[in-house]
Design a protein around this motif. Structure first.
Motif, PDB file in Angstrom:
ATOM      1  N   LYS B 377       0.835  -1.200   0.000  1.00 52.24           N
ATOM      2  CA  LYS B 377       0.000   0.000   0.000  1.00 52.24           C
ATOM      3  C   LYS B 377       0.874   1.257   0.000  1.00 52.24           C
ATOM      4  N   TYR B 378       1.854   1.298   0.891  1.00 49.87           N
ATOM      5  CA  TYR B 378       2.694   2.488   0.969  1.00 49.87           C
ATOM      6  C   TYR B 378       3.549   2.654  -0.280  1.00 49.87           C
ATOM      7  N   ALA B 379       3.918   1.543  -0.881  1.00 51.00           N
ATOM      8  CA  ALA B 379       4.687   1.629  -2.130  1.00 51.00           C
ATOM      9  C   ALA B 379       3.834   2.291  -3.205  1.00 51.00           C
ATOM     10  N   LYS B 380       2.550   1.957  -3.228  1.00 51.97           N
ATOM     11  CA  LYS B 380       1.667   2.599  -4.225  1.00 51.97           C
ATOM     12  C   LYS B 380       1.476   4.083  -3.913  1.00 51.97           C
ATOM     13  N   MET B 381       1.336   4.387  -2.628  1.00 57.01           N
ATOM     14  CA  MET B 381       1.177   5.800  -2.257  1.00 57.01           C
ATOM     15  C   MET B 381       2.397   6.618  -2.631  1.00 57.01           C
ATOM     16  N   ALA B 382       3.562   5.961  -2.635  1.00 63.95           N
ATOM     17  CA  ALA B 382       4.804   6.698  -2.923  1.00 63.95           C
ATOM     18  C   ALA B 382       4.996   6.976  -4.415  1.00 63.95           C
ATOM     19  N   ARG B 383       4.133   6.407  -5.247  1.00 61.58           N
ATOM     20  CA  ARG B 383       4.209   6.746  -6.673  1.00 61.58           C
ATOM     21  C   ARG B 383       3.776   8.197  -6.909  1.00 61.58           C
ATOM     22  N   GLN B 384       4.169   8.727  -8.064  1.00 63.10           N
ATOM     23  CA  GLN B 384       3.772  10.110  -8.373  1.00 63.10           C
ATOM     24  C   GLN B 384       2.346  10.182  -8.878  1.00 63.10           C
ATOM     25  N   GLY B 385       1.831   9.087  -9.419  1.00 67.78           N
ATOM     26  CA  GLY B 385       0.407   9.030  -9.740  1.00 67.78           C
ATOM     27  C   GLY B 385       0.003   9.651 -11.060  1.00 67.78           C
ATOM     28  N   HIS B 386      -1.024  10.488 -11.007  1.00 68.05           N
ATOM     29  CA  HIS B 386      -1.668  11.045 -12.201  1.00 68.05           C
ATOM     30  C   HIS B 386      -1.756  12.559 -12.113  1.00 68.05           C
ATOM     31  N   GLY B 387      -2.040  13.177 -13.255  1.00 65.94           N
ATOM     32  CA  GLY B 387      -2.169  14.633 -13.315  1.00 65.94           C
ATOM     33  C   GLY B 387      -3.307  15.153 -12.446  1.00 65.94           C
TER      34      GLY B 387
END
Lengths: 573, 573
Positions: B377-387
């Motif tokens: 979960k935290y690894a996903k949160m640490a992504r930059q994500g989307h605009g």
């Protein structure tokens, strides 16, 4: 620059406003893209395709749930169908269905314009709207398609795509609308599967027309109001902020008609934050309570009259979740605010008109209001307040000046003037009506036609349209204010006040009143109460009070004063 | 049209962009006003003049609280002072003080441009920035005014207005900045008291320059980034939505430097929702905890390193209120997210750069993440994500193409490419540097220079700037990923990884590590742990680990790899 396939074309299209292969070379620099709310749907599927988008019970009674991917695919199918057929100006005659939402995105993605009509109007009025707007196609819900017969007699060549609003996707019983969606998807697949990138979710001119919603036209023919991409985008963002749609995952219930000012831009605003649209074919209070409870609704918009009946419903009970209720149309009473708050329905009081993309002012709650006695607090909440985050200041000007002359009234809470707006929260004008547009913007501001006072704290408060002010023995009586006072009576559900001729005083107020379930009341009881309760000035006490079963209302839930006046006139004869 | 006094002139000014009497006749129609965030302050005082706006402890240790009216009056005073003196390009050298906030509104209201400089730079660098930006005046905090001596030697004629940041308003000890504010207010009073309506809080061209923040310039001279009124307005609204500044009354703590990308547009965003600015002269962890508790802070922005030290502070304790912490700069570790959440500090992970008005992507939390094991979960949160809501899609392109050739990488989570942006979230370009601007926008998109992968779910994840990738025996090692893994060790506070030459493998990772208070650790312990813990690939295990007291950091809190590399090189000699 080499031409890469896929997603990247999409970000480059904005530079030329190119869509589906058209290559116009406009000089938009790379740090600007044109504001258009249709892109919110494309963005939603980029982020969360499997997120829940639409909850609905179909016309045939089947509950359906669709993801953002399904929603976007269906809108895309419609868009390609319209492109294939070359249809650009698309009428919509439907209740709050998934097809209506799809149309709002699909029509614009096909570079077209949305023309919604109110299905509560007469056949002739509907025909007038679609003819006047020069639609080249109509999407109609099966339940209301018969209302197009007048239009069809005149314009038999305009195709009508009927939506059955069922759960049936394929086969002969799926209906023309679903067939059109499938045909559009097929067309995209056969032509290189360009998907959303082959469409126009980004615009080459943000000041172009996106929709033509019509005013309710109580006094004359309905007028088409020109919405732009930029205006709709900014109004959507403002509604996100002002109604807190960005708190967690919003679950928005469609009590407000989508045909009305394109649902105050909420089709776009809710998609912008990937909220859930809970559709609703019609206002049904037990059903609304069921949805509030089972679908854990967080937001809905409704006129005070809808809230009044909702609060009075047998199914009313305090909800575990906080619900943000954006209330507009006529000023709500303090009593209503109080009742709603007890049920965990928290009113956000806004004001606007079709010409302002729906709401554009808000009664911003002030911390110091919490110290006030309830009645004073609710009276402040019932004011129209101040301009939205996206708006320029809203002003109140002297109404008795020559056209185009703008002089502010004093901020004293009693000088009455006309509310005027300016800037991005204003529609572009009236469709094909230069004279009305010129009048609307006389002096460079948008004239609301609504009368208000400007309080010393800068908030505005609507009194009445000029015809709703009753002049009795030289005193001005606000029928709206009197209605608010009357509903403080514990047995009164709603009240509508109109002027009747009075030999002695010139005019007098007459009240039409509905009574709460299980209660009985006579007109003279109300008059006696009004005379003795100490809150209603002597000159404001209604001369007559008539108890009726239901108040006549417009399609947007406003009390129809015209009908009440007619009823009063008929009585007098 | 007759010329009404007072408020109405203000709504009409937008039509011509007129301010202070200048009467240019542009053809802006009444349904458009130019987007500019300075107007948010004028709107705030129209709604709630007595609302709390600024909380601060002055340089002389006096706590002050100012209302929106006081804030706006002071900004107006500065604006009229600048107008009177004809000053248009105004440098600011200050920590996060009320004067800096006032300058952000006052300079622009005077039709000027804000040029902030980082007070942690050298005298020469500061001189370069102000000279290059051609400032005609500088507002400098007394503590940092001495850093202007290099500039003053070259440009002795440019006036410097020193702010003492005291509570003294009048008299000889009030300081030049307060005097200037008073002089401006006096000037307004003597010239008809036009107030805000005589200023330029609305703009005649939304694409005009509003500010020139400078990049940190780690590799070359800092570059001036041109911000526009439109861009700043849209970024402000986006930050309101994305960081939930509109939930109740936000109380924003100024941990992020205002000189950095104009505080990510938060000076405007917080005012747009009439939030409370809690100023802060410098990062001081006990003080931050005191403010978090006593001022009931709801929002702050900070780099992971600030959060790491905040969480490790002796004063850390779980807060009763939820705090939204917008985290950017380098990717935060899952461990940090977990620690923060326990303290009721809820990270919102964003990414951006000075050239994008600060944050422009967000790791949108997905409901299904709640089912994942914490580390995933935290690894996903640490992504930059989307605009962001205001952004066009953010793309990742192949980095090895000729300039201007844009080809997307595969969305497979491992092909590394360069992040590019487009549209309204991009600054207009570099000030007085056409060649750098051309390169920045090569092919029509803004090149970030950051390397990332594109995941199948459409989210992006930064790996490293190319120089942060360590190639060891043909394997690519991400120094950022290795840092994240190292801080999972229970005694490690922070880690910085750089490449060192390796005879056998070409390059090898070397880690600099700081240890938590009260713990001791040796380099070989860390290496042994890294080898045995099963989460770090064999080829990624650092060859050397050096324990140090503090990691070198840039002014914005990023670990300064350049310095670590220099330290490593010095060791090797």
């Amino acid at each position: 620059m080499s031409g890469p396939p896929s997603r990247l074309r999409s970000i480059l299209n904005h530079l030329t406003g190119e869509g589906g292969g058209k290559s116009s070379q406009t000089a938009t620099p790379p740090h600007i893209h044109h504001l258009s709310p249709t892109f919110f749907l494309e963005r939603a599927i980029a982020i969360e395709p499997q997120g829940e988008a639409i909850v609905h019970v179909t016309a045939n009674g089947v509950p359906i749930r669709r993801t953002y991917q399904e929603f976007a695919d269906r809108a895309r199918g419609l868009a390609y169908y319209l492109k294939k057929k070359g249809l650009k100006r698309v009428g919509v005659l439907a209740p709050n269905t998934p097809a209506f939402l799809e149309a709002i995105f699909g029509i614009v993605a096909a570079a077209g314009t949305i023309v919604p009509a109110n299905y509560r109007l007469s056949e002739d009025e509907i025909s007038y709207i679609f003819e006047f707007a020069e639609v080249d196609c109509i999407i109609a819900d099966d339940e209301f398609a018969h209302l197009l017969s007048a239009f069809r007699r005149k314009k038999g060549n305009v195709p009508v795509i009927v939506d059955l609003d069922t759960d049936v996707k394929e086969g002969p019983s799926s209906g023309p609308y679903d067939q059109a969606v499938l045909e559009g998807l097929q067309y995209d697949a056969e032509n290189g599967s360009a998907g959303w990138e082959g469409l126009h979710s980004k615009k080459d001119d943000e000041d172009e027309m996106i929709a033509i919603p019509f005013t309710s036209g109580t006094t004359s023919r309905p007028k088409g109001v020109v919405y732009t991409h930029r205006g709709a985008y900014l109004a959507s963002l403002a509604n996100v902020v002002e109604s807190n749609l960005n708190q967690g995952r919003c679950r928005y219930l469609w009590t407000l008609p989508m045909f009305h000012a394109i649902g105050w831009t909420y089709p776009w605003a809710v998609v912008a934050v990937r909220g859930i649209h809970v559709c609703l074919r019609k206002i049904n209070y037990p059903l609304i309570w069921k949805l509030l409870k089972e679908e854990k609704i967080t937001h809905f918009n409704a006129a005070p009259t809808v809230n009044t009946l909702l609060v009075a419903s047998e199914d009313a009970e305090r909800l575990p979740q906080k619900v943000h209720v954006t209330v507009a149309a006529s000023p709500p009473s303090g009593y209503l605010f109080e009742q709603m708050t007890k049920l965990n329905l928290h009113p956000i009081h806004v004001y606007g008109m079709t010409e302002t993309y729906g709401p554009v002012t808000k009664s911003y709650p002030m911390p110091e209001w919490e110290e006030l006695p309830d009645q004073e607090k609710y009276a402040k909440m019932a004011r129209q307040g101040h301009g939205f985050i996206s708006s320029l200041p809203v002003c109140v000007i002297k109404p008795d000046q020559p056209e185009g002359v703008l002089i502010n009234v004093a901020k004293n809470g009693f000088e009455v003037g006309e509310i005027v707006f300016a800037g991005n929260s204003c529609a572009k004008g009236y469709f094909k009506d230069e004279e009305a547009t010129r009048k609307l913007f006389a002096g460079g501001v948008l004239h609301s036609g609504d009368l208000a006072v400007w309080h010393p704290d800068g908030s505005i408060q609507i009194f009445d349209r000029s015809k709703d002010i009753i002049i009795s023995g030289g005193e001005n009586i606000s029928s709206v204010a009197l209605e608010s006072l009357l509903v403080e009576h514990e047995d009164i559900l709603e009240a509508g006040v109109v002027s009747v001729p009075d030999e002695r005083w010139g005019e007098s107020p007459k009240a039409y009143v509905t009574v709460k379930q299980g209660k009985t009341l006579k007109g003279e009881d109300v008059i006696a109460w009004a005379r003795d309760n100490g809150r209603i000035s002597r000159f404001m006490v209604p001369r007559e009070v008539e108890i009726i079963d239901e108040l006549p209302k417009t399609s947007t839930g406003k009390i129809e004063k015209k009908k009440l006046r007619a009823m009063a006139a008929a009585k007098d004869e």
